[in-house]
Design an enzyme around this catalytic site. Structure first.
Site, PDB file in Angstrom:
ATOM      1  N   LYS A 192       0.873  -1.199   0.000  1.00  0.00           N
ATOM      2  CA  LYS A 192       0.000   0.000   0.000  1.00  0.00           C
ATOM      3  C   LYS A 192       0.894   1.228   0.000  1.00  0.00           C
ATOM      4  O   LYS A 192       1.662   1.462   0.919  1.00  0.00           O
ATOM      5  CB  LYS A 192      -0.905   0.004   1.238  1.00  0.00           C
ATOM      6  CG  LYS A 192      -2.184   0.719   0.975  1.00  0.00           C
ATOM      7  CD  LYS A 192      -2.533   2.028   1.556  1.00  0.00           C
ATOM      8  CE  LYS A 192      -1.904   2.825   2.565  1.00  0.00           C
ATOM      9  NZ  LYS A 192      -1.737   4.233   2.127  1.00  0.00           N
ATOM     10  N   GLU A 268       9.483   1.040  10.950  1.00  0.00           N
ATOM     11  CA  GLU A 268      10.509   2.075  10.829  1.00  0.00           C
ATOM     12  C   GLU A 268       9.773   3.397  10.995  1.00  0.00           C
ATOM     13  O   GLU A 268       8.988   3.788  10.131  1.00  0.00           O
ATOM     14  CB  GLU A 268      11.194   1.939   9.463  1.00  0.00           C
ATOM     15  CG  GLU A 268      12.565   2.565   9.451  1.00  0.00           C
ATOM     16  CD  GLU A 268      12.513   3.961   8.900  1.00  0.00           C
ATOM     17  OE1 GLU A 268      12.378   4.897   9.730  1.00  0.00           O
ATOM     18  OE2 GLU A 268      12.582   4.122   7.685  1.00  0.00           O
ATOM     19  N   CYS A 302      13.204  10.584   8.051  1.00  0.00           N
ATOM     20  CA  CYS A 302      12.966  10.060   9.391  1.00  0.00           C
ATOM     21  C   CYS A 302      14.218  10.193  10.258  1.00  0.00           C
ATOM     22  O   CYS A 302      14.130  10.352  11.463  1.00  0.00           O
ATOM     23  CB  CYS A 302      12.539   8.607   9.312  1.00  0.00           C
ATOM     24  SG  CYS A 302      13.603   7.643   8.257  1.00  0.00           S
ATOM     25  N   GLU A 399       9.130  15.602  16.051  1.00  0.00           N
ATOM     26  CA  GLU A 399       9.628  15.473  14.685  1.00  0.00           C
ATOM     27  C   GLU A 399       8.928  16.538  13.832  1.00  0.00           C
ATOM     28  O   GLU A 399       7.721  16.455  13.598  1.00  0.00           O
ATOM     29  CB  GLU A 399       9.298  14.070  14.159  1.00  0.00           C
ATOM     30  CG  GLU A 399       9.887  13.804  12.805  1.00  0.00           C
ATOM     31  CD  GLU A 399       9.673  12.359  12.348  1.00  0.00           C
ATOM     32  OE1 GLU A 399       8.524  11.883  12.370  1.00  0.00           O
ATOM     33  OE2 GLU A 399      10.659  11.713  11.956  1.00  0.00           O
TER      34      GLU A 399
HETATM   35  O1  TXE Z   1       2.255   9.553   8.315  1.00  0.00           O
HETATM   36  P1  TXE Z   1       1.480   8.179   8.451  1.00  0.00           P
HETATM   37  P2  TXE Z   1       1.804  10.941   7.626  1.00  0.00           P
HETATM   38  C1  TXE Z   1       6.131  11.294  10.189  1.00  0.00           C
HETATM   39  C2  TXE Z   1       6.443  12.760   9.978  1.00  0.00           C
HETATM   40  C3  TXE Z   1       5.176  13.278   9.400  1.00  0.00           C
HETATM   41  C4  TXE Z   1       4.151  12.475  10.190  1.00  0.00           C
HETATM   42  C5  TXE Z   1       2.787  12.351   9.572  1.00  0.00           C
HETATM   43  O2  TXE Z   1       6.693  13.380  11.214  1.00  0.00           O
HETATM   44  O3  TXE Z   1       5.017  14.660   9.602  1.00  0.00           O
HETATM   45  O4  TXE Z   1       4.730  11.197  10.277  1.00  0.00           O
HETATM   46  O5  TXE Z   1       2.884  11.916   8.222  1.00  0.00           O
HETATM   47  C6  TXE Z   1      -0.497   4.867   6.151  1.00  0.00           C
HETATM   48  N1  TXE Z   1      -3.638   2.073   9.159  1.00  0.00           N
HETATM   49  N2  TXE Z   1       6.591  10.458   9.086  1.00  0.00           N
HETATM   50  O6  TXE Z   1       0.457  11.330   8.094  1.00  0.00           O
HETATM   51  O7  TXE Z   1       0.058   8.410   8.802  1.00  0.00           O
HETATM   52  C7  TXE Z   1      -0.514   6.033   5.199  1.00  0.00           C
HETATM   53  O8  TXE Z   1      -1.559   5.903   4.250  1.00  0.00           O
HETATM   54  C8  TXE Z   1      -2.740   1.669   8.250  1.00  0.00           C
HETATM   55  C9  TXE Z   1       7.831   9.773   9.299  1.00  0.00           C
HETATM   56  O9  TXE Z   1       1.995  10.837   6.181  1.00  0.00           O
HETATM   57  O10 TXE Z   1       2.272   7.337   9.364  1.00  0.00           O
HETATM   58  C10 TXE Z   1       0.881   5.937   4.610  1.00  0.00           C
HETATM   59  O11 TXE Z   1       0.901   4.945   3.611  1.00  0.00           O
HETATM   60  N3  TXE Z   1      -1.971   2.529   7.547  1.00  0.00           N
HETATM   61  C11 TXE Z   1       8.072   8.750   8.273  1.00  0.00           C
HETATM   62  C12 TXE Z   1       1.717   5.503   5.807  1.00  0.00           C
HETATM   63  O12 TXE Z   1       0.800   4.915   6.724  1.00  0.00           O
HETATM   64  C13 TXE Z   1      -2.101   3.846   7.777  1.00  0.00           C
HETATM   65  C14 TXE Z   1       7.608   8.992   6.901  1.00  0.00           C
HETATM   66  C15 TXE Z   1       2.450   6.632   6.512  1.00  0.00           C
HETATM   67  O13 TXE Z   1       1.521   7.582   6.957  1.00  0.00           O
HETATM   68  C16 TXE Z   1      -3.026   4.327   8.737  1.00  0.00           C
HETATM   69  C17 TXE Z   1       6.327   9.673   6.849  1.00  0.00           C
HETATM   70  C18 TXE Z   1      -3.819   3.376   9.440  1.00  0.00           C
HETATM   71  N4  TXE Z   1      -4.717   3.744  10.358  1.00  0.00           N
HETATM   72  C19 TXE Z   1       5.897  10.400   7.922  1.00  0.00           C
HETATM   73  N5  TXE Z   1      -2.941   5.674   8.752  1.00  0.00           N
HETATM   74  C20 TXE Z   1       9.367   8.034   8.317  1.00  0.00           C
HETATM   75  N6  TXE Z   1       9.557   7.165   9.315  1.00  0.00           N
HETATM   76  O14 TXE Z   1      10.189   8.180   7.425  1.00  0.00           O
HETATM   77  C21 TXE Z   1      -2.017   6.029   7.836  1.00  0.00           C
HETATM   78  N7  TXE Z   1      -1.501   4.929   7.226  1.00  0.00           N
END
Ligand code: TXE
Length: 500
Positions: A192, A268, A302, A399
């Site tokens: 996904k 991660e 990250c 973050e």
């Molecule tokens: O993250 P999400 P978001 C951090 C960074 C950013 C914050 C929010 O601080 O500002 O997270 O970003 C999927 N069940 N990172 O909202 O929600 C979503 O569709 C299953 C750090 O984008 O964690 C996407 O594919 N899946 C990070 C993925 O999770 C779900 C990189 C990441 O989204 C879900 C990105 C659910 N309930 C953001 N809700 C890193 N570690 O590099 C969302 N997703």
């Protein structure tokens, strides 16, 4: 103040067409069961790039059924490891042939500088798959010396159907970190992608099929987290889940995995990595590397070095030089040559970052440069440097995931170790010193999955990456990542004549 390379009102036309927007299930591009689509936006303007099929629980069911069939009936897990390796190597050749299209899609959908996508990320994407192609035929178990008249061996078998959820900051690299080891070890996959960046994965998956990947082995679902993502995490027929994203969502998917079939989860997650500059450091190199550690990819990493700790004796000089470097950072249309920083990914992230800048000012930190949006269209933010940052300020704890550098002062090693470790994250750390003992002390004391000494963000297919504490668990890349997708089966055979 900034040498913008091109007028932001005139976005450059990306040199690529969007040809793949449907879901990829069982080797075919199909509409979603609901018929719904969602727009993927150009972060330079907020305009629609394309409407993409929106996967939901029903599509996850279809994709998992296809992956299940591909795993249970083959041919993928039953092919020889050499044949699997050949498919991956043919894919690598196709990536190299289509670097331009992949890089252009990546920049268009994500906003990252085109040179970064074309010269660093797509070549690394190719390198990762070549690395994993090399592993495919080198996976084997052990013979075990057990007490008694037994021949004991372990078989390393693929785990089955892997569910993988990836974020938007490095769409292709996250695809490679997840899909590479899972395919090399003979699994089938439902991936996904992030709702902000669905395009490059669809293109790459199409190339993988062109390389000979059998139908159903890799299924790609575009869609949203609470619908498609949650359906994947809680699916009873998914044998393993790998997730990269926020710590908050990491907790949700872990809970969904636990409540359904207890599938193992690798995570991660977020970070707030310290970047420690000791008084004996080469200051100019430390300034440049600290700048890169924070601002690379618009600050959307990250492992960003987002707490720059500087020894008090060199603090003022470091601030002056960091400020001068940030003011020289070239912000502009990411398709323009020479641009170092494009827009943030979307309005939500843009607003999140702007709110942190506001909070930094309100809590008493000093803005040395930046602090405002850049231009009046899209999601560009000025490179921002804060000095006089204290540990208890939100900008030093959360973050931010944007181009905002927070510079803190420290007096001695034991103090900076304590402060570095005093948070729930533990993804990475940078250390700048010319003293071997200082480097060794910090290496052992810092609770983080990667320590970069006199460098930062050195990624290589062979180097494992992952977090301590709430930055996640499990390791990706390198030999360690293979274990995420393998089961170990112990086989004990009674020996008729142990002497022989
Ligand atoms: O993250 P999400 P978001 C951090 C960074 C950013 C914050 C929010 O601080 O500002 O997270 O970003 C999927 N069940 N990172 O909202 O929600 C979503 O569709 C299953 C750090 O984008 O964690 C996407 O594919 N899946 C990070 C993925 O999770 C779900 C990189 C990441 O989204 C879900 C990105 C659910 N309930 C953001 N809700 C890193 N570690 O590099 C969302 N997703």
């Amino acid at each position: 103040r900034y040498s913008t390379a091109v007028a932001l009102e005139e976005p450059i036309k990306p040199p690529v067409e969007v040809n793949y927007t449907k879901l990829l299930i069982n080797g075919e591009f199909v509409n979603s069961a609901s018929g719904k689509t969602f727009p993927t936006l150009d972060p330079r303007t907020g305009d629609v790039i394309a409407h993409v099929a929106e996967g939901d629980a029903e599509d996850i069911n279809r994709a998992v059924a296809a992956a299940r069939k591909a795993f249970d009936e083959g041919p993928w897990p039953k092919m020889t490891a050499y044949e699997r390796s050949r498919v991956l190597l043919r894919f690598v050749d196709l990536i190299d042939k289509h670097t331009d299209e992949l890089a252009a899609l990546e920049t268009w959908d994500n906003g990252k500088p085109h040179a970064q996508a074309a010269k660093v990320e797509v070549p690394m994407f190719s390198r990762l798959f070549r690395y994993y192609a090399g592993w495919a035929d080198k996976i084997h178990g052990l013979t075990v010396q057990a007490d008694g008249p037994y021949h004991v061996q372990t078989l390393h078998e693929p785990i089955g159907v892997a569910g993988q959820i990836i974020p938007w900051n490095f769409p292709l690299l996250m695809f490679a970190w997840k899909v590479g080891p899972a395919l090399a070890t003979g699994n089938s996959i439902v991936l996904k992608t992030a709702e902000q960046t669905p395009l490059s994965a669809l293109y790459a998956a199409k190339l993988l099929h062109e390389a000979g990947l059998p139908e159903g082995v890799l299924n790609v679902i575009s869609g949203f987290g609470p619908t498609a993502g949650a359906a994947l995490a809680s699916h009873m027929d998914v044998d393993k889940l790998a997730f990269t994203g926020s710590t908050a969502t990491g907790k949700i998917v872990t809970e969904l995995a636990g409540r359904s079939n207890l599938k193992p989860v690798t995570l991660e997650l977020g970070g707030k990595s310290p970047f420690i500059v000791c008084e004996d450091a080469n200051i100019d190199k430390a300034v440049e590397t600290a700048h890169f550690a924070l601002f690379f990819n618009q600050g959307q990493c990250c492992c960003a070095g987002s707490r720059t700790f500087v020894h008090e004796k060199i603090y003022d000089e470091f601030i002056e030089k960091s400020k001068a470097r940030a003011m020289k950072r070239v912000v502009g249309d990411p398709f323009q040559k020479g641009v170092e920083q494009g827009p943030q990914i979307d309005l939500e992230q843009f607003e999140k970052v702007m709110n942190y800048i506001k909070s930094g000012v309100e809590s008493g930190a000093t803005i040395e440069t930046g602090g405002a949006r850049f231009g009046d269209k899209g999601y560009y933010i000025q490179p921002t440097v804060f000095s006089n940052v204290q540990d208890n300020m939100l900008i030093a704890k959360d973050e931010i995931f944007g181009p905002v550098q927070s510079i803190l002062k420290f007096k001695d090693l034991s103090e900076v170790i304590k402060r570095s470790n005093a948070i729930n994250y533990g993804l990475a750390a940078g250390v700048f010193t010319q003293n071997l003992d200082t480097a060794n002390t910090l290496t052992r004391a810092l609770r983080a999955g990667t320590i970069w000494i006199n460098c930062f963000d050195v990624f290589d297919a062979a180097i494992p990456f992952g977090g301590y504490k709430m930055s996640g668990h499990g390791r990706e890349k390198g030999v360690y990542s293979l274990n995420n997708y393998l089961q170990v089966k112990a086989v004990v055979t009674s020996l008729k004549n142990p002497a022989w």
